[in-house]
Motif scaffolding. Structure first.
Motif, short mmCIF file in Angstrom:
data_model
loop_
_atom_site.label_atom_id
_atom_site.label_comp_id
_atom_site.label_asym_id
_atom_site.label_seq_id
_atom_site.Cartn_x
_atom_site.Cartn_y
_atom_site.Cartn_z
N GLY A 118 20.49 33.44 4.67
CA GLY A 118 19.28 32.62 4.62
C GLY A 118 19.04 31.84 5.90
N ARG A 119 20.09 31.43 6.56
CA ARG A 119 19.94 30.62 7.77
C ARG A 119 19.86 31.44 9.04
NH1 ARG A 119 24.26 26.50 5.42
NH2 ARG A 119 22.87 25.39 4.03
N TYR A 120 20.58 32.57 9.06
CA TYR A 120 20.70 33.32 10.31
C TYR A 120 20.15 34.74 10.23
CZ TYR A 120 23.83 29.42 11.11
OH TYR A 120 24.34 28.16 11.21
N GLY A 121 19.57 35.11 9.10
CA GLY A 121 19.03 36.45 8.94
C GLY A 121 20.09 37.40 8.42
N GLY A 122 19.68 38.64 8.23
CA GLY A 122 20.62 39.64 7.73
C GLY A 122 20.55 39.82 6.23
N SER A 123 19.41 39.46 5.64
CA SER A 123 19.30 39.60 4.19
C SER A 123 18.97 41.03 3.75
CB SER A 123 18.24 38.64 3.63
OG SER A 123 17.00 38.87 4.26
N ASP A 124 18.65 41.91 4.71
CA ASP A 124 18.39 43.31 4.37
C ASP A 124 19.64 43.92 3.76
OD1 ASP A 124 15.92 42.98 5.50
OD2 ASP A 124 16.40 44.01 7.38
N ALA A 125 19.46 44.55 2.62
CA ALA A 125 20.57 45.22 1.91
C ALA A 125 21.69 44.26 1.52
CB ALA A 125 21.13 46.37 2.75
N LEU A 126 21.40 42.95 1.51
CA LEU A 126 22.44 41.97 1.17
C LEU A 126 22.94 42.17 -0.26
CD1 LEU A 126 24.09 39.49 2.04
CD2 LEU A 126 22.22 38.06 1.17
N ALA A 127 22.02 42.37 -1.21
CA ALA A 127 22.43 42.53 -2.61
C ALA A 127 23.38 43.72 -2.77
CB ALA A 127 21.21 42.69 -3.50
N ARG A 128 23.04 44.85 -2.11
CA ARG A 128 23.91 46.03 -2.21
C ARG A 128 25.29 45.75 -1.63
NH1 ARG A 128 25.76 49.09 1.25
NH2 ARG A 128 24.29 48.53 2.90
N ARG A 129 25.32 45.05 -0.50
CA ARG A 129 26.61 44.74 0.13
C ARG A 129 27.43 43.79 -0.76
NH1 ARG A 129 25.63 42.67 5.98
NH2 ARG A 129 27.88 43.02 6.14
N ILE A 130 26.76 42.83 -1.38
CA ILE A 130 27.46 41.91 -2.29
C ILE A 130 28.04 42.68 -3.47
CG2 ILE A 130 27.09 40.06 -3.97
CD1 ILE A 130 25.12 38.81 -1.93
N VAL A 131 27.23 43.56 -4.05
CA VAL A 131 27.72 44.35 -5.19
C VAL A 131 28.89 45.22 -4.77
CG1 VAL A 131 27.12 46.20 -6.82
CG2 VAL A 131 25.53 44.29 -6.45
N ASP A 132 28.80 45.88 -3.62
CA ASP A 132 29.91 46.73 -3.15
C ASP A 132 31.20 45.93 -2.99
OD1 ASP A 132 28.32 48.97 -3.12
OD2 ASP A 132 28.10 49.07 -0.94
N HIS A 133 31.11 44.76 -2.39
CA HIS A 133 32.30 43.93 -2.22
C HIS A 133 32.82 43.42 -3.56
CE1 HIS A 133 31.45 44.14 2.05
NE2 HIS A 133 32.58 43.50 2.30
N GLY A 134 31.92 43.06 -4.45
CA GLY A 134 32.34 42.64 -5.79
C GLY A 134 33.06 43.75 -6.53
N PHE A 135 32.53 44.96 -6.43
CA PHE A 135 33.17 46.10 -7.09
C PHE A 135 34.56 46.35 -6.50
CE2 PHE A 135 29.69 48.83 -9.26
CZ PHE A 135 29.20 47.71 -9.91
N ARG A 136 34.68 46.28 -5.19
CA ARG A 136 36.00 46.48 -4.58
C ARG A 136 37.00 45.45 -5.08
NH1 ARG A 136 32.79 47.11 0.28
NH2 ARG A 136 32.58 49.33 0.76
N LEU A 137 36.52 44.23 -5.25
CA LEU A 137 37.42 43.15 -5.69
C LEU A 137 37.99 43.41 -7.08
CD1 LEU A 137 38.59 40.38 -4.91
CD2 LEU A 137 36.58 39.33 -5.95
N VAL A 138 37.18 44.00 -7.96
CA VAL A 138 37.67 44.25 -9.31
C VAL A 138 38.19 45.68 -9.49
CG1 VAL A 138 36.15 42.48 -10.30
CG2 VAL A 138 35.39 44.89 -10.27
N GLY A 139 38.12 46.47 -8.41
CA GLY A 139 38.69 47.82 -8.49
C GLY A 139 37.74 48.88 -9.00
N LEU A 140 36.43 48.64 -8.90
CA LEU A 140 35.45 49.66 -9.31
C LEU A 140 35.01 50.45 -8.09
CD1 LEU A 140 33.09 47.70 -11.76
CD2 LEU A 140 34.91 49.33 -12.34
N PRO A 141 34.65 51.72 -8.29
CA PRO A 141 34.15 52.52 -7.15
C PRO A 141 32.79 52.00 -6.70
CG PRO A 141 33.96 53.75 -9.20
CD PRO A 141 34.73 52.51 -9.52
N THR A 142 32.55 52.02 -5.40
CA THR A 142 31.27 51.60 -4.87
C THR A 142 30.37 52.80 -4.71
OG1 THR A 142 32.03 51.80 -2.60
CG2 THR A 142 32.34 49.67 -3.66
N GLY A 143 29.07 52.54 -4.67
CA GLY A 143 28.17 53.67 -4.58
C GLY A 143 27.21 53.54 -3.48
#
Length: 199
Positions: free
Chosen positions: A174-199
């Motif tokens: 929000g402060r420095y930009g880079g919000s493009d594809a942010l949700a997908r990147r957050i979900v991918d990292h969240g999945f890795r944390l719990v051991g789910l495959p990312t897509g």
């Protein structure tokens, strides 16, 4: 005629007056800052007498604290609505919905967030470990663990870790930009944390 007049309430219910005060304060705080806003301006904006303020709050700081809770409730409502649209057994989709909706909620109310957390910092940092959003994520992670969707030694630890990481990257984007594809990147990292495959 007398019955009609008698049936109309003479004053607003206390909860509605409190909401009116909070709404006026939120507008004023966002427009001119907390320090520059007076209690008289808040009560005038809410259309109530100055004494009414002190029936609900002792100082402007109390209003800011109430607005912090309102922020969490607003984001929590967005998350709950998103997660409730996903079938209970679809744990990966429910986690993705939680993470995506949290990011969207923070983006939607970013100005309010900055005002109540950055411009007027909370007296303690307890909210980084104890808040309704972390509680909701803990429940989701624990339920998914119980269902065998993932294996977590401590769902609350994981929820605190994930929430604070998510919080940080959302504020950074929000402060420095880079919000493009942010949700997908957050979900991918969240999945890795719990051991789910990312897509």
């Amino acid at each position: 005629m007398g019955a009609d007049v008698a049936s109309k309430p003479r004053t607003k219910p206390a909860d509605q007056r409190r909401d009116d005060l909070m709404n006026a304060a939120e507008r004023l705080f966002l427009d001119q800052g907390v320090a520059a806003t007076t209690i008289e301006q808040i009560t005038s904006g809410a259309g109530v007498a100055k004494g009414s303020f002190y029936l609900h709050f002792t100082a402007k700081e109390d209003v800011v604290a109430a607005l912090r809770l309102r922020f969490a409730e607003r984001v929590g409502g967005i998350i709950t609505s998103a997660v409730d649209r996903i079938a209970t057994g679809d744990w990966g989709d429910r986690l993705a919905a939680w993470l995506t909706a949290c990011a969207e909620g923070y983006a939607t109310f970013a100005t309010l967030h900055d005002m109540v957390f950055r411009d007027v910092p909370p007296p303690t940092n307890a909210g980084l470990a104890d808040n309704p959003l972390i509680d909701g994520l803990t429940q989701l992670l624990a339920a998914g663990d119980a269902a065998g969707a993932w294996r977590l030694e401590d769902p609350r630890f994981t929820a605190i870790f994930l929430f604070n990481a998510l919080h940080g990257v959302i504020l950074d984007a929000g402060r420095y930009g880079g919000s493009d594809a942010l949700a997908r990147r957050i979900v991918d990292h969240g999945f890795r944390l719990v051991g789910l495959p990312t897509g």
